[in-house]
Design a protein around this motif. Structure first.
Motif, PDB file in Angstrom:
ATOM      1  N   ALA A  14       0.796  -1.216   0.000  1.00  0.00           N
ATOM      2  CA  ALA A  14       0.000   0.000   0.000  1.00  0.00           C
ATOM      3  C   ALA A  14       0.832   1.271   0.000  1.00  0.00           C
ATOM      4  O   ALA A  14       0.332   2.335  -0.357  1.00  0.00           O
ATOM      5  CB  ALA A  14      -0.939   0.000   1.207  1.00  0.00           C
ATOM      6  N   ASP A  15       2.096   1.195   0.430  1.00  0.00           N
ATOM      7  CA  ASP A  15       2.921   2.403   0.423  1.00  0.00           C
ATOM      8  C   ASP A  15       3.528   2.684  -0.939  1.00  0.00           C
ATOM      9  O   ASP A  15       4.298   3.627  -1.102  1.00  0.00           O
ATOM     10  CB  ASP A  15       4.019   2.312   1.486  1.00  0.00           C
ATOM     11  N   ALA A  16       3.185   1.863  -1.950  1.00  0.00           N
ATOM     12  CA  ALA A  16       3.650   2.058  -3.330  1.00  0.00           C
ATOM     13  C   ALA A  16       5.172   2.080  -3.416  1.00  0.00           C
ATOM     14  O   ALA A  16       5.754   2.812  -4.204  1.00  0.00           O
ATOM     15  CB  ALA A  16       3.074   3.341  -3.926  1.00  0.00           C
ATOM     16  N   VAL A  17       5.817   1.260  -2.604  1.00  0.00           N
ATOM     17  CA  VAL A  17       7.269   1.143  -2.622  1.00  0.00           C
ATOM     18  C   VAL A  17       7.631  -0.332  -2.704  1.00  0.00           C
ATOM     19  O   VAL A  17       7.068  -1.158  -1.974  1.00  0.00           O
ATOM     20  CB  VAL A  17       7.908   1.764  -1.369  1.00  0.00           C
ATOM     21  N   ALA A  18       8.550  -0.676  -3.596  1.00  0.00           N
ATOM     22  CA  ALA A  18       9.109  -2.017  -3.635  1.00  0.00           C
ATOM     23  C   ALA A  18      10.304  -2.056  -2.690  1.00  0.00           C
ATOM     24  O   ALA A  18      11.250  -1.276  -2.854  1.00  0.00           O
ATOM     25  CB  ALA A  18       9.533  -2.369  -5.054  1.00  0.00           C
ATOM     26  N   HIS A  19      10.251  -2.921  -1.678  1.00  0.00           N
ATOM     27  CA  HIS A  19      11.318  -3.056  -0.685  1.00  0.00           C
ATOM     28  C   HIS A  19      12.089  -4.345  -0.944  1.00  0.00           C
ATOM     29  O   HIS A  19      11.494  -5.397  -1.180  1.00  0.00           O
ATOM     30  CB  HIS A  19      10.745  -3.114   0.730  1.00  0.00           C
ATOM     31  N   THR A  20      13.398  -4.274  -0.889  1.00  0.00           N
ATOM     32  CA  THR A  20      14.248  -5.460  -0.990  1.00  0.00           C
ATOM     33  C   THR A  20      15.052  -5.544   0.294  1.00  0.00           C
ATOM     34  O   THR A  20      15.954  -4.739   0.529  1.00  0.00           O
ATOM     35  CB  THR A  20      15.186  -5.360  -2.203  1.00  0.00           C
ATOM     36  N   VAL A  21      14.716  -6.492   1.143  1.00  0.00           N
ATOM     37  CA  VAL A  21      15.262  -6.546   2.498  1.00  0.00           C
ATOM     38  C   VAL A  21      16.173  -7.754   2.640  1.00  0.00           C
ATOM     39  O   VAL A  21      15.793  -8.880   2.296  1.00  0.00           O
ATOM     40  CB  VAL A  21      14.127  -6.620   3.540  1.00  0.00           C
ATOM     41  N   ASP A  22      17.373  -7.524   3.149  1.00  0.00           N
ATOM     42  CA  ASP A  22      18.333  -8.578   3.435  1.00  0.00           C
ATOM     43  C   ASP A  22      17.815  -9.388   4.621  1.00  0.00           C
ATOM     44  O   ASP A  22      17.630  -8.841   5.710  1.00  0.00           O
ATOM     45  CB  ASP A  22      19.699  -7.969   3.741  1.00  0.00           C
ATOM     46  N   VAL A  23      17.567 -10.678   4.417  1.00  0.00           N
ATOM     47  CA  VAL A  23      16.985 -11.497   5.479  1.00  0.00           C
ATOM     48  C   VAL A  23      17.948 -11.654   6.654  1.00  0.00           C
ATOM     49  O   VAL A  23      17.528 -11.773   7.802  1.00  0.00           O
ATOM     50  CB  VAL A  23      16.566 -12.873   4.914  1.00  0.00           C
ATOM     51  N   ARG A  24      19.260 -11.628   6.414  1.00  0.00           N
ATOM     52  CA  ARG A  24      20.231 -11.813   7.492  1.00  0.00           C
ATOM     53  C   ARG A  24      20.316 -10.589   8.391  1.00  0.00           C
ATOM     54  O   ARG A  24      20.368 -10.718   9.621  1.00  0.00           O
ATOM     55  CB  ARG A  24      21.611 -12.129   6.898  1.00  0.00           C
ATOM     56  N   THR A  25      20.309  -9.378   7.789  1.00  0.00           N
ATOM     57  CA  THR A  25      20.544  -8.171   8.578  1.00  0.00           C
ATOM     58  C   THR A  25      19.277  -7.377   8.881  1.00  0.00           C
ATOM     59  O   THR A  25      19.255  -6.585   9.819  1.00  0.00           O
ATOM     60  CB  THR A  25      21.507  -7.239   7.836  1.00  0.00           C
ATOM     61  N   GLY A  26      18.240  -7.536   8.050  1.00  0.00           N
ATOM     62  CA  GLY A  26      17.041  -6.723   8.231  1.00  0.00           C
ATOM     63  C   GLY A  26      17.154  -5.347   7.626  1.00  0.00           C
ATOM     64  O   GLY A  26      16.275  -4.505   7.831  1.00  0.00           O
ATOM     65  N   HIS A  27      18.224  -5.069   6.880  1.00  0.00           N
ATOM     66  CA  HIS A  27      18.398  -3.775   6.230  1.00  0.00           C
ATOM     67  C   HIS A  27      17.951  -3.850   4.772  1.00  0.00           C
ATOM     68  O   HIS A  27      18.088  -4.883   4.110  1.00  0.00           O
ATOM     69  CB  HIS A  27      19.859  -3.320   6.290  1.00  0.00           C
ATOM     70  N   ALA A  28      17.463  -2.715   4.258  1.00  0.00           N
ATOM     71  CA  ALA A  28      17.056  -2.663   2.859  1.00  0.00           C
ATOM     72  C   ALA A  28      18.286  -2.601   1.963  1.00  0.00           C
ATOM     73  O   ALA A  28      19.182  -1.787   2.187  1.00  0.00           O
ATOM     74  CB  ALA A  28      16.176  -1.447   2.612  1.00  0.00           C
ATOM     75  N   ARG A  29      18.323  -3.457   0.981  1.00  0.00           N
ATOM     76  CA  ARG A  29      19.371  -3.344  -0.026  1.00  0.00           C
ATOM     77  C   ARG A  29      19.034  -2.235  -1.001  1.00  0.00           C
ATOM     78  O   ARG A  29      19.910  -1.520  -1.470  1.00  0.00           O
ATOM     79  CB  ARG A  29      19.545  -4.672  -0.761  1.00  0.00           C
ATOM     80  N   TRP A  30      17.745  -2.120  -1.356  1.00  0.00           N
ATOM     81  CA  TRP A  30      17.281  -1.001  -2.164  1.00  0.00           C
ATOM     82  C   TRP A  30      15.766  -0.913  -2.083  1.00  0.00           C
ATOM     83  O   TRP A  30      15.095  -1.869  -1.677  1.00  0.00           O
ATOM     84  CB  TRP A  30      17.742  -1.089  -3.610  1.00  0.00           C
ATOM     85  N   THR A  31      15.238   0.255  -2.441  1.00  0.00           N
ATOM     86  CA  THR A  31      13.797   0.455  -2.546  1.00  0.00           C
ATOM     87  C   THR A  31      13.519   1.176  -3.865  1.00  0.00           C
ATOM     88  O   THR A  31      14.401   1.837  -4.423  1.00  0.00           O
ATOM     89  CB  THR A  31      13.236   1.293  -1.385  1.00  0.00           C
ATOM     90  N   TYR A  32      12.294   1.025  -4.335  1.00  0.00           N
ATOM     91  CA  TYR A  32      11.907   1.698  -5.570  1.00  0.00           C
ATOM     92  C   TYR A  32      10.455   2.147  -5.434  1.00  0.00           C
ATOM     93  O   TYR A  32       9.583   1.358  -5.054  1.00  0.00           O
ATOM     94  CB  TYR A  32      12.043   0.766  -6.777  1.00  0.00           C
ATOM     95  N   SER A  33      10.202   3.427  -5.718  1.00  0.00           N
ATOM     96  CA  SER A  33       8.851   3.974  -5.613  1.00  0.00           C
ATOM     97  C   SER A  33       8.072   3.699  -6.891  1.00  0.00           C
ATOM     98  O   SER A  33       8.528   4.021  -7.992  1.00  0.00           O
ATOM     99  CB  SER A  33       8.898   5.485  -5.364  1.00  0.00           C
ATOM    100  N   LEU A  34       6.890   3.092  -6.728  1.00  0.00           N
ATOM    101  CA  LEU A  34       6.011   2.810  -7.861  1.00  0.00           C
ATOM    102  C   LEU A  34       5.137   4.028  -8.112  1.00  0.00           C
ATOM    103  O   LEU A  34       4.478   4.525  -7.199  1.00  0.00           O
ATOM    104  CB  LEU A  34       5.148   1.581  -7.564  1.00  0.00           C
ATOM    105  N   ARG A  35       5.117   4.513  -9.343  1.00  0.00           N
ATOM    106  CA  ARG A  35       4.400   5.747  -9.634  1.00  0.00           C
ATOM    107  C   ARG A  35       2.894   5.579  -9.622  1.00  0.00           C
ATOM    108  O   ARG A  35       2.152   6.522  -9.378  1.00  0.00           O
ATOM    109  CB  ARG A  35       4.832   6.286 -11.004  1.00  0.00           C
ATOM    110  N   GLY A  36       2.413   4.378  -9.903  1.00  0.00           N
ATOM    111  CA  GLY A  36       0.976   4.183 -10.087  1.00  0.00           C
ATOM    112  C   GLY A  36       0.251   3.651  -8.877  1.00  0.00           C
ATOM    113  O   GLY A  36      -0.757   2.964  -9.024  1.00  0.00           O
TER     114      GLY A  36
END
Length: 689
Positions: free
Chosen positions: A374-396
């Motif tokens: 619902a936040d219109a963001v693609a999150h890529t989270v490292d399962v070992r650390t819990g930190h985001a490797r990258w995010t991308y905002s979906l325009r639509g």
């Protein structure tokens, strides 16, 4: 209408002034509940969230509700209440303790001539009442006819008109059920009350013979016959046969009006004895409408079973395979702590990664989990650390479909029908129109339109986003896409779920290889040489069908608890989540014969399963709500079952807020849980220690 099961923990406990007692099924609008109100029991129809978000549907819905209130009489289920302006609109109709004609004929066979004559007389009077209110039913079919002890009732009048514009806009499909459509429905012409008379004629032929007047076949074939062939009347006799023949005339002006039909038929018998004993035995006792006991109260929130992936709120990871899994099995075998002998100790999150809203879809990658919502963001989270490797905002806007991850590229879509291709760093490679169906090496498959609102499947080049091919969907003949466009790939093929059929295309060219009918198709899953689809009426008459992936030949079919149950295929076995918490089954992939079943046919109160099963090695993982855990509050629990026997090896209660559900994925040797926090403005990604 009879209760199929008690409310799921994620079902609402109350809607407006009504208390939910049980689940009756799924209708054209959305979920249907049995509820208790100030004036007695009602059938409460709750609008699907996708329709609720459409202002055009809301306008039509409010208008048709007001018109439907004018329909009164002993042959219909009266509209007694509604709230078109609610955040989730709903409609309450008189509760009718009856059995659908569709179920009665399938269970006991065709009706004898006296019962067919009585059915015709009653339904002619039902349509008279509906037409006198200036309504056209638009979906007269066996599923909308309820047989009660004293007479049949017609339901869902007016609703199809409210759905009409939405479905025509979103799918290009004429509203109705193909086998019972009129010619003017089939070719998209303007509908009058005469259309209902044609459909009624088809229903009466089906009730008398078990086959419609235009035979059997896929929707395309049936609709072509309706437009060109002469109807067959089978075993119909006497005055009923003559009048049905008039109803089935191709020119609407040549058909009798409902009132004329009622006047020409023999008087409609009222009271017990009009049904054959075998059918009468299927009719529920009208004095017992409360159904099975409801589970303990839960947060008032409805989540559709079609996508417990749709609306996830957090992604939770816990080591459960290999060494970590063995440790978990030692600590939490059978849901109890072997040290103390008491209940399993709940686990707390090891780390938390906040998101801007509930996460609606999730896929596993190399050491990461991909999540969006619902936040219109693609999150890529490292399962070992819990930190985001990258995010991308979906325009639509937000995303509702599970991402596809192929060769290091993530394909995801948004609510405004845009497909994105993101590389391993989160950079955009390309974007294109459509809703994601599936992806394979070299080609991405999406549902699109051709510029004139006609549906098609498009194959995009995975490297560039260029169009390789378009494969039209015959929308005018009822072959539009199902709501969530289920699809899967296998060995150079893409299997696409249509509204009432499974179609397989050559992945390289888009050429149709085969197509098989599957009414109300809901899910599609592919194994190495077999493709599986579920369909039929939700919770009632649901089936799982296995087709040869290369030829489309049906290998086997089996009744399942709910067509929305998720499927996993692993090492010659098909694992099926029963849907709505009613169990877990393991079937032989070649024959469909059960290897073991848990909770089939009974309220499975030990745990309300709510996730797609995931299999690794000799363990099947599934998660759901444990009733009575964590000091009597519902607790989300991860279960591990032996794949050979179904025996529970261990289970872990997770220390989460009540109201969580989850999906499961495997990231390496980690079981990843994607769960929903019932909060529309926040979410979290977390790992469980």
């Amino acid at each position: 209408m009879t209760i199929t099961h008690a409310p799921h923990p994620t079902d609402p406990r109350s809607i407006g002034p009504y208390q939910v007692l049980g689940v009756l099924g799924v209708g054209g609008m959305g979920q249907v509940y049995l509820a208790a109100g100030p004036s007695g029991p009602v059938a409460l129809k709750v609008v699907h969230p996708g329709l609720a978000a459409d202002p055009r549907f809301r306008t039509r819905f409010a208008r048709e509700v007001e018109a439907s209130r004018l329909v009164r009489g002993p042959w219909t289920a009266a509209v007694v209440d509604a709230d078109p302006d609610a955040s989730t609109p709903w409609l309450a109709t008189e509760y009718v303790p009856g059995v659908p004609l569709s179920r009665a004929i399938v269970t006991t066979g065709p009706l004898p001539p006296p019962a067919v004559a009585a059915l015709a007389a009653h339904l002619a009077r039902a349509l008279t009442a509906i037409h006198e209110a200036d309504l056209v039913h638009r979906d007269v079919k066996p599923g909308n006819v309820l047989l009660t002890a004293d007479r049949p009732r017609m339901i869902d009048f007016g609703i199809s008109r409210a759905l009409d514009g939405t479905r025509m806009t979103s799918t290009g499909m004429a509203v109705g059920t193909p086998a019972f459509m009129s010619p003017e429905q089939a070719d998209g012409s303007e509908l009058t009350t005469a259309s209902d008379l044609f459909s009624l004629g088809s229903v009466l032929v089906w009730a008398a013979t078990g086959t419609g007047p235009f035979g059997e076949g896929n929707p395309v074939t049936l609709l072509r016959r309706i437009l060109t062939a002469e109807p067959g009347l089978g075993a119909l006799t006497g005055s009923v046969r003559e009048l049905v023949a008039e109803c089935l005339r191709r020119d609407p002006a040549d058909r009798p009006a409902a009132a004329e039909l009622a006047a020409r038929l023999p008087p409609a018998p009222v009271g017990g004895g009009w049904l054959p004993p075998a059918v009468a035995a299927l009719v529920p006792d009208p004095t017992r409408f409360a159904g099975p006991p409801a589970p303990p109260p839960l947060p008032a929130r409805r989540v559709t079973r079609r996508g417990l992936l749709v609306g996830l709120g957090a992604v939770l990871a816990t080591a459960a395979v290999g060494g970590a899994g063995a440790a978990a099995a030692g600590l939490f075998r059978g849901g109890s702590d072997p040290v103390t002998g008491g209940p399993a100790r709940p686990l707390a999150p090891r780390w938390t990664y906040p998101t801007g809203g509930p996460v609606s879809c999730m896929a596993a990658g190399d050491g990461v989990v991909y999540a969006a919502g619902a936040d219109a963001v693609a999150h890529t989270v490292d399962v070992r650390t819990g930190h985001a490797r990258w995010t991308y905002s979906l325009r639509g806007g937000g995303s509702r479909h599970v991402p596809a991850v192929v060769d290091g590229t993530v394909y995801i879509d948004d609510d405004r029908l845009t497909v994105y291709a993101l590389d391993a760093t989160g950079a955009l490679r390309w974007e294109a129109d459509g809703r994601l169906i599936a992806a394979s090496a070299g080609i991405v498959f999406a549902s699109t339109t051709d510029g004139t609102s006609r549906d098609q499947v498009t194959g995009y080049d995975a490297a560039t986003g260029g169009v390789r091919w378009n494969s039209p969907v015959e929308d005018a003949l009822g072959m539009a896409f199902a709501l969530d466009n289920p699809g899967a790939t296998s060995d150079g093929r893409v299997h696409v779920g249509l509204e009432n059929a499974l179609r397989t295309l050559d992945a390289a060219t888009g050429k149709t290889l085969w197509e098989q009918p599957l009414p109300d198709l809901a899910t599609v899953t592919a194994g190495s040489s077999t493709v599986y689809g579920t369909g039929g009426a939700a919770t009632a008459d649901s089936v799982l069908v296995a087709f040869d992936a290369a030829t489309g030949r049906e290998r086997w079919r089996r009744a399942v608890e709910d067509r929305y149950g998720e499927i996993a295929v692993h090492d010659g076995t098909v694992y099926v989540d029963g849907g709505h918490g009613v169990g877990l089954s393991a079937l032989d992939a070649e024959t469909g014969e059960p290897r073991w079943e848990l909770g089939r046919g009974t309220p499975f109160t030990r745990a309300m399963y709510g996730t797609a099963p995931v299999v690794a090695g000799d363990t099947c993982y599934i998660g759901g709500i444990r009733i009575g855990g964590l000091d009597a509050d519902p607790a989300f629990t991860l279960f591990a079952h032996d794949t050979a026997t179904g025996e529970e090896r261990w289970s872990v209660d997770l220390a989460l807020d009540t109201g969580y559900t989850a999906s499961i994925a495997l990231v390496g040797d980690t079981v990843v849980l994607g769960s929903e926090r019932f909060d529309a403005t926040s979410g979290a990604i977390a790992a469980i220690a």
